[in-house]
Design an enzyme around this catalytic site. Structure first.
Site, mmCIF file in Angstrom:
data_model
loop_
_atom_site.group_PDB
_atom_site.id
_atom_site.type_symbol
_atom_site.label_atom_id
_atom_site.label_comp_id
_atom_site.label_asym_id
_atom_site.label_seq_id
_atom_site.Cartn_x
_atom_site.Cartn_y
_atom_site.Cartn_z
ATOM 1 N N LYS A 56 72.720 33.662 -2.249
ATOM 2 C CA LYS A 56 72.560 34.828 -1.367
ATOM 3 C C LYS A 56 71.229 34.767 -0.611
ATOM 4 O O LYS A 56 71.165 35.062 0.587
ATOM 5 C CB LYS A 56 72.631 36.125 -2.186
ATOM 6 C CG LYS A 56 74.045 36.524 -2.581
ATOM 7 C CD LYS A 56 74.775 37.069 -1.358
ATOM 8 C CE LYS A 56 76.164 37.566 -1.709
ATOM 9 N NZ LYS A 56 76.921 37.930 -0.487
ATOM 10 N N MET A 57 70.170 34.397 -1.308
ATOM 11 C CA MET A 57 68.858 34.373 -0.669
ATOM 12 C C MET A 57 68.739 33.239 0.340
ATOM 13 O O MET A 57 68.082 33.377 1.366
ATOM 14 C CB MET A 57 67.752 34.288 -1.722
ATOM 15 C CG MET A 57 67.554 35.626 -2.442
ATOM 16 S SD MET A 57 66.182 35.620 -3.615
ATOM 17 C CE MET A 57 64.782 35.272 -2.563
ATOM 18 N N THR A 113 50.088 36.045 -4.518
ATOM 19 C CA THR A 113 49.021 35.054 -4.400
ATOM 20 C C THR A 113 49.387 33.806 -5.190
ATOM 21 O O THR A 113 50.180 33.868 -6.133
ATOM 22 C CB THR A 113 47.675 35.616 -4.918
ATOM 23 O OG1 THR A 113 46.631 34.701 -4.598
ATOM 24 C CG2 THR A 113 47.686 35.808 -6.440
ATOM 25 N N HIS A 114 48.782 32.684 -4.773
ATOM 26 C CA HIS A 114 48.831 31.456 -5.579
ATOM 27 C C HIS A 114 47.426 31.109 -6.088
ATOM 28 O O HIS A 114 47.232 30.060 -6.692
ATOM 29 C CB HIS A 114 49.328 30.272 -4.748
ATOM 30 C CG HIS A 114 50.725 30.410 -4.223
ATOM 31 N ND1 HIS A 114 51.789 30.775 -5.014
ATOM 32 C CD2 HIS A 114 51.239 30.214 -2.968
ATOM 33 C CE1 HIS A 114 52.899 30.801 -4.267
ATOM 34 N NE2 HIS A 114 52.583 30.471 -3.042
ATOM 35 N N THR A 126 58.164 32.307 -6.341
ATOM 36 C CA THR A 126 57.429 33.446 -5.763
ATOM 37 C C THR A 126 58.318 34.311 -4.884
ATOM 38 O O THR A 126 58.323 35.546 -5.001
ATOM 39 C CB THR A 126 56.244 32.942 -4.902
ATOM 40 O OG1 THR A 126 55.783 31.699 -5.405
ATOM 41 C CG2 THR A 126 55.130 33.968 -4.874
ATOM 42 N N THR A 127 59.049 33.670 -3.982
ATOM 43 C CA THR A 127 59.901 34.422 -3.045
ATOM 44 C C THR A 127 61.029 35.112 -3.797
ATOM 45 O O THR A 127 61.390 36.255 -3.487
ATOM 46 C CB THR A 127 60.453 33.470 -1.963
ATOM 47 O OG1 THR A 127 59.343 32.826 -1.321
ATOM 48 C CG2 THR A 127 61.279 34.215 -0.934
ATOM 49 N N ARG A 168 56.821 27.747 -13.821
ATOM 50 C CA ARG A 168 57.985 26.850 -13.745
ATOM 51 C C ARG A 168 57.563 25.478 -14.254
ATOM 52 O O ARG A 168 56.405 25.081 -14.097
ATOM 53 C CB ARG A 168 58.454 26.749 -12.287
ATOM 54 C CG ARG A 168 59.738 25.972 -12.078
ATOM 55 C CD ARG A 168 60.058 25.852 -10.593
ATOM 56 N NE ARG A 168 61.394 25.314 -10.353
ATOM 57 C CZ ARG A 168 61.861 24.985 -9.152
ATOM 58 N NH1 ARG A 168 61.093 25.143 -8.079
ATOM 59 N NH2 ARG A 168 63.084 24.505 -9.016
ATOM 60 N N GLY A 180 66.780 25.240 -5.733
ATOM 61 C CA GLY A 180 66.588 26.345 -6.668
ATOM 62 C C GLY A 180 67.193 26.103 -8.038
ATOM 63 O O GLY A 180 67.670 27.022 -8.682
ATOM 64 N N LYS A 201 55.733 26.969 -5.452
ATOM 65 C CA LYS A 201 57.074 26.432 -5.742
ATOM 66 C C LYS A 201 57.561 26.796 -7.145
ATOM 67 O O LYS A 201 58.234 26.023 -7.813
ATOM 68 C CB LYS A 201 57.130 24.903 -5.533
ATOM 69 C CG LYS A 201 56.535 24.388 -4.237
ATOM 70 C CD LYS A 201 56.850 25.246 -3.012
ATOM 71 C CE LYS A 201 58.314 25.278 -2.640
ATOM 72 N NZ LYS A 201 58.564 26.270 -1.533
#
EC number: 2.8.2.1
Length: 291
Positions: free
Chosen positions: A227-228, A103-104, A47-48, A126, A255, A44
């Site tokens: 947008k994402m 990876t996390h 990453t994405t 974050r 976000g 969280k």
């Protein structure tokens, strides 16, 4: 297939999702390639977002190429495993070089090959308050996790490192220290939120790449949260509902920076701050909890 929300399994003292824990042994035989690029985060933490930014950089900003597959197929998730879905290692086998990986995992569980090959790493950190709120909502919608319980009990578990992937505090500190011996670009979610163009230019410099100014502007535009969230190739709506239930909470929720203020009580915030000050006393970098 219904998931029963299995309890976390500890591997070398790190709590992990049961299915992910099963991959740690096989992952030790993973062979990294020198031109791999690893995206590392505590869950969280963007990453994405970083995966999409990097895929756009790798594709020269060409949107149609980035729409070739969902983000989790374009950027294999090393330790991912779930019944009925290709594992991270299986996805990797289909991925041509140069590969983006994510990876996390904390350093103690990371495949040694990534360190031996001096694979470049982009780490995104974050602030803990926004992470824990986002993680609580994610636990609720992503059914590979155990039941999160109440918000208050989840907050305690987070502070104790008893959530999937263990301690946020240890994670952000150990990857920060790795910068001294390994090629790591350490970025902050809040900095990218504040000025994405500036941070993308840092990434390009780290990678030894250059792109025209208008391409960088296009990447900034197309990797905005709005947008994402609308893009089915990045918003995880292509994952079966029995694994991720977007009716409970969307994968891409807000976000923002500072949303924790809508969830923490005054007492929880005071308790968290006291624990944070004690746990992060040896830390030589600072987080921003609002912009």
């Amino acid at each position: 297939m219904e998931f029963s929300r299995p309890p976390l399994v500890h591997v070398k003292g790190i709590p992990l999702i049961k299915y992910f824990a099963e991959t740690i042994g096989p992952l030790q035989n993973f062979t990294a390639w020198p031109d791999d690029l690893l995206i590392s985060t505590y869950p969280k933490s963007g990453t994405t977002w970083m995966s999409e930014i990097l895929d756009m950089i790798y594709q020269g900003g060409k949107l149609e190429k980035c729409g070739r597959a969902p983000i989790y197929a374009r950027v294999p998730f090393l330790e991912f495993k779930c019944p009925g879905v290709p594992s991270g290692l299986e996805t990797l086998e289909e991925t041509p070089a140069p590969r983006l990986l994510k990876t996390h995992l904390p350093l103690s569980l990371l495949p040694q090959s990534l360190l031996d090959q001096k694979v470049k790493v982009i780490y995104i950190a974050r602030n803990a308050k926004d992470v824990v709120v986002s993680y609580y909502n994610f636990y609720n919608m992503a059914k590979l996790h155990p039941d999160p319980g109440t918000w208050d009990s989840f907050l305690e578990n987070f502070m104790d490192g008893e959530v999937s992937y263990g301690s946020w505090y240890q994670h952000v500190k150990e990857w920060w220290e790795l910068r001294h011996t390994h090629p790591v670009l350490y970025l902050f979610y809040e900095d990218i939120k504040e000025n994405p163009k500036r941070e993308i230019k840092k990434i390009l410099e780290f990678l030894g790449r250059s792109l025209p100014e208008e391409t960088v502007d296009s990447i900034v535009h197309h990797t905005s949260f709005k947008k994402m969230k609308e893009n089915c190739m990045t918003n995880y709506t292509t994952i079966p509902t029995e694994i991720m239930d977007h009716n409970v909470s969307p994968f891409m929720r807000k976000g923002t920076t500072g949303d924790w203020k809508n969830t923490f009580t005054v007492a929880q915030n005071e308790r968290f701050d006291a624990h944070y000050a004690k746990t992060m006393t040896d830390c030589d970098f600072k987080f921003r909890c609002e912009l």
